[in-house]
Design an enzyme around this catalytic site. Structure first.
Site, PDB file in Angstrom:
ATOM      1  N   CYS A 139      62.688  53.263  51.121  1.00 13.17           N
ATOM      2  CA  CYS A 139      63.899  53.941  51.584  1.00 13.17           C
ATOM      3  C   CYS A 139      63.529  55.189  52.382  1.00 13.17           C
ATOM      4  CB  CYS A 139      64.800  54.236  50.391  1.00 13.17           C
ATOM      5  SG  CYS A 139      66.491  54.696  50.804  1.00 13.17           S
ATOM      6  N   ALA A 140      63.909  56.373  51.924  1.00 12.75           N
ATOM      7  CA  ALA A 140      63.584  57.609  52.636  1.00 12.75           C
ATOM      8  C   ALA A 140      62.205  58.150  52.258  1.00 12.75           C
ATOM      9  CB  ALA A 140      64.644  58.677  52.331  1.00 12.75           C
TER      10      ALA A 140
END
Length: 199
Positions: free
Chosen positions: A100-101
């Site tokens: 994800c991030a």
């Protein structure tokens, strides 16, 4: 027994974190949550009691996993302790995984230089190291990355396999093939890229 350390930072993505821990434990792999504190609040206000507080004890583990979540990823990226631990694990040839991030943490650590990776949508514009791909899971050497909450299952199963666990048995018990409309013989071919090539 192989051991996995999952880092839990304030603002972590709960679905990703708990999916990874759950699947690892179902596969009979020791998986411990190392929090920035003993109890950490996620991005959707869910609090998790961690097994331990983040420290050099993670260096004894075979794999470190960084779940996403905007707040959690920024907290990990800004942590000098996190940078030191990632550098040491990289030097030891341990698996370093982020989704994800969280690949922004790997970027600050300099671990995406010359590497294929993936991350949440739009992060091809935010991360300036490496070669961004859109596969659900990307493996380049000991660096393993994935996209976001919906890819947490594919990510976790692949991590099980990398640690010589039996992900197929776990998938069958969790009715993965029924719920995600994938067949046993094509589940990884459809989702994974290793060193720039699909598998």
């Amino acid at each position: 027994m192989k051991k996995v350390a999952v880092v839990v930072a304030p603002g972590f993505e709960e679905g990703e974190t708990l999916t990874i821990v759950d699947i690892m434990r179902r596969a009979h792999i020791q998986c411990d949550m190392f929090g920035f504190d003993k109890v950490v609040q996620g991005g959707h206000d869910i609090e998790v009691a961690c097994d331990d507080v983040l420290s050099e004890r993670v260096l004894d583990y075979d794999m470190i996993v960084l779940p996403g979540g905007y707040g959690g990823s920024r907290a990990m990226r800004d942590s000098d302790l996190m940078m030191d631990l990632l550098h040491q694990m990289n030097e030891k040839g341990k698996y370093i995984c982020a989704m994800c991030a969280a690949p922004i943490v790997l970027e600050r650590a300099g671990l995406l230089e010359g590497k294929n990776f993936t991350a949440y949508q739009g992060y091809d514009q935010k991360i300036h190291q490496g070669n961004y791909l859109e596969d659900k899971v990307v493996i380049d050497g000991q660096i393993v990355t994935s996209r976001g909450p919906a890819t947490a299952y594919a990510f976790a199963y692949k991590l099980v396999d990398l640690l010589d666990g039996d992900s197929l048995a776990v998938k069958k018990r969790m009715i993965y093939f029924n719920a995600f409309d994938v067949k046993e013989d094509e589940s990884y071919e459809a989702c994974c890229c290793i060193d720039g090539e699909g598998i």
